[in-house]
Write an enzyme that holds these catalytic residues in place. Structure first.
Site, short mmCIF file in Angstrom:
data_model
loop_
_atom_site.label_atom_id
_atom_site.label_comp_id
_atom_site.label_asym_id
_atom_site.label_seq_id
_atom_site.Cartn_x
_atom_site.Cartn_y
_atom_site.Cartn_z
N HIS A 30 0.83 -1.21 0.00
CA HIS A 30 0.00 0.00 0.00
C HIS A 30 0.87 1.26 0.00
O HIS A 30 0.61 2.20 -0.75
CB HIS A 30 -0.90 -0.03 1.24
CG HIS A 30 -1.73 1.20 1.44
ND1 HIS A 30 -3.07 1.25 1.11
CD2 HIS A 30 -1.42 2.42 1.94
CE1 HIS A 30 -3.54 2.45 1.39
NE2 HIS A 30 -2.57 3.17 1.92
N GLU A 31 1.91 1.25 0.83
CA GLU A 31 2.80 2.41 0.91
C GLU A 31 3.53 2.63 -0.41
O GLU A 31 3.68 3.76 -0.88
CB GLU A 31 3.83 2.21 2.03
CG GLU A 31 3.24 1.82 3.39
CD GLU A 31 2.18 2.76 3.88
OE1 GLU A 31 2.18 3.94 3.46
OE2 GLU A 31 1.34 2.34 4.67
N HIS A 72 1.40 4.46 -2.88
CA HIS A 72 1.36 5.92 -2.75
C HIS A 72 2.55 6.57 -3.46
O HIS A 72 2.41 7.64 -4.06
CB HIS A 72 1.36 6.31 -1.28
CG HIS A 72 0.01 6.23 -0.63
ND1 HIS A 72 -1.08 6.92 -1.08
CD2 HIS A 72 -0.41 5.54 0.48
CE1 HIS A 72 -2.12 6.66 -0.31
NE2 HIS A 72 -1.74 5.82 0.64
N GLU A 106 -6.31 6.83 -1.20
CA GLU A 106 -6.22 5.65 -0.33
C GLU A 106 -6.79 4.42 -1.04
O GLU A 106 -6.21 3.34 -0.97
CB GLU A 106 -6.99 5.90 0.97
CG GLU A 106 -6.39 6.95 1.89
CD GLU A 106 -5.07 6.52 2.51
OE1 GLU A 106 -4.66 5.35 2.31
OE2 GLU A 106 -4.45 7.35 3.19
#
Length: 270
Positions: free
Chosen positions: A129-130, A133, A188
């Site tokens: 997920h990071e 981003h 997100e």
């Protein structure tokens, strides 16, 4: 010291263990309106991210190369240092906050307390997920906002289109502001999708993304968990995000019912 009250990228809870809180310096100052003239590129975000992470690495306890946290992280992510065109570097902060973050320069920092409650597949999903981003350049806007707050530019200098050099105190404020920043719900959601696809492409168990969010849902129920405290943030509801992952997994034929998801009673990093 300032406790992280809102995970930059994913989390918003604190696990009460014997560790330090992350050191982020004092709150950032107010920015003059003239700073809106700034032209800010992804290269600027990369440069300032590097400065911010170097400052945080110097001002927080970093797990050494033989530390169990580092050994575990290297085992999980050693082969992902070059991921999707990104050059990534990983370190563990031995702090009590539950969080992880990634910066535009490819720096990924995972907090030991997160590793204490997440399984390997859950950590893979979280860091995926990071990385999402960074790949989506979400961190550029967050870094620009942090820079403007930290620089506290005067009317003359703020009218310039160039990024100014910050002193050590300002870099600390920028790091603080960066970690206090939030992404939009759309960003997100896109990072959640990136994480799922990262897990799927590497043949990891995508259900780990589901159980990670279910654990975050439990953390948000702080009144029923004596070892956790509830903290509010602007991120989408964790249980709804878990259900979105479940739907993707069912559609792809990858869903396996994990049963009841619970928080661990002992640290998962040995």
């Amino acid at each position: 010291m300032k406790k992280i009250t809102m995970g930059l990228l994913l989390f918003g809870a604190v696990y009460s263990i014997n560790a330090q809180k992350i050191n982020l310096g004092k709150a950032a100052g107010i920015v003059s309106n003239g700073a809106k003239a700034l032209t800010f590129t992804n290269d600027d975000a990369i440069k300032l991210s590097k400065e911010s992470v170097e400052w945080m690495d110097k001002n927080n306890p970093v797990a050494g190369p033989k530390d169990p946290y580092t050994v575990r992280l290297n085992k999980l992510f050693g082969k992902h240092k070059s991921q999707d065109g990104l050059n990534l570097n990983y370190k563990v902060y031995k702090v009590k906050d539950i969080n992880a973050f990634a910066c535009a320069d490819g720096s990924v920092r995972v907090f030991s307390s997160l590793m204490d409650i997440m399984t390997d597949n859950e950590l893979l999903a979280v860091i995926g997920h990071e990385i999402g981003h960074v790949k989506n350049q979400d961190t550029k806007d967050a870094m620009k906002s942090a820079y403007l707050k930290a620089a506290a530019l005067d009317a003359a200098s703020s009218a310039s289109s160039a990024v100014a050099t910050l002193n050590d105190s300002q870099v600390g404020k920028m790091a603080n502001a960066f970690l206090d920043a939030s992404h939009s719900k759309k960003q997100e959601s896109e990072a959640d999708t990136y994480s799922y696809n990262f897990m799927k492409a590497n043949k990891y168990d995508v259900v780990g993304a589901y159980t990670a969010f279910k654990k975050l849902g439990l953390l948000s129920e702080g009144s029923t968990q004596t070892n956790f405290e509830k903290m509010f943030n602007s991120h989408p509801d964790s249980n709804k995000r878990a259900e979105a992952i479940k739907k993707k997994a069912e559609k792809d034929g990858l869903w396996k019912d994990p049963g009841t998801v619970s928080l661990p009673t002992a640290k998962l990093t040995k």
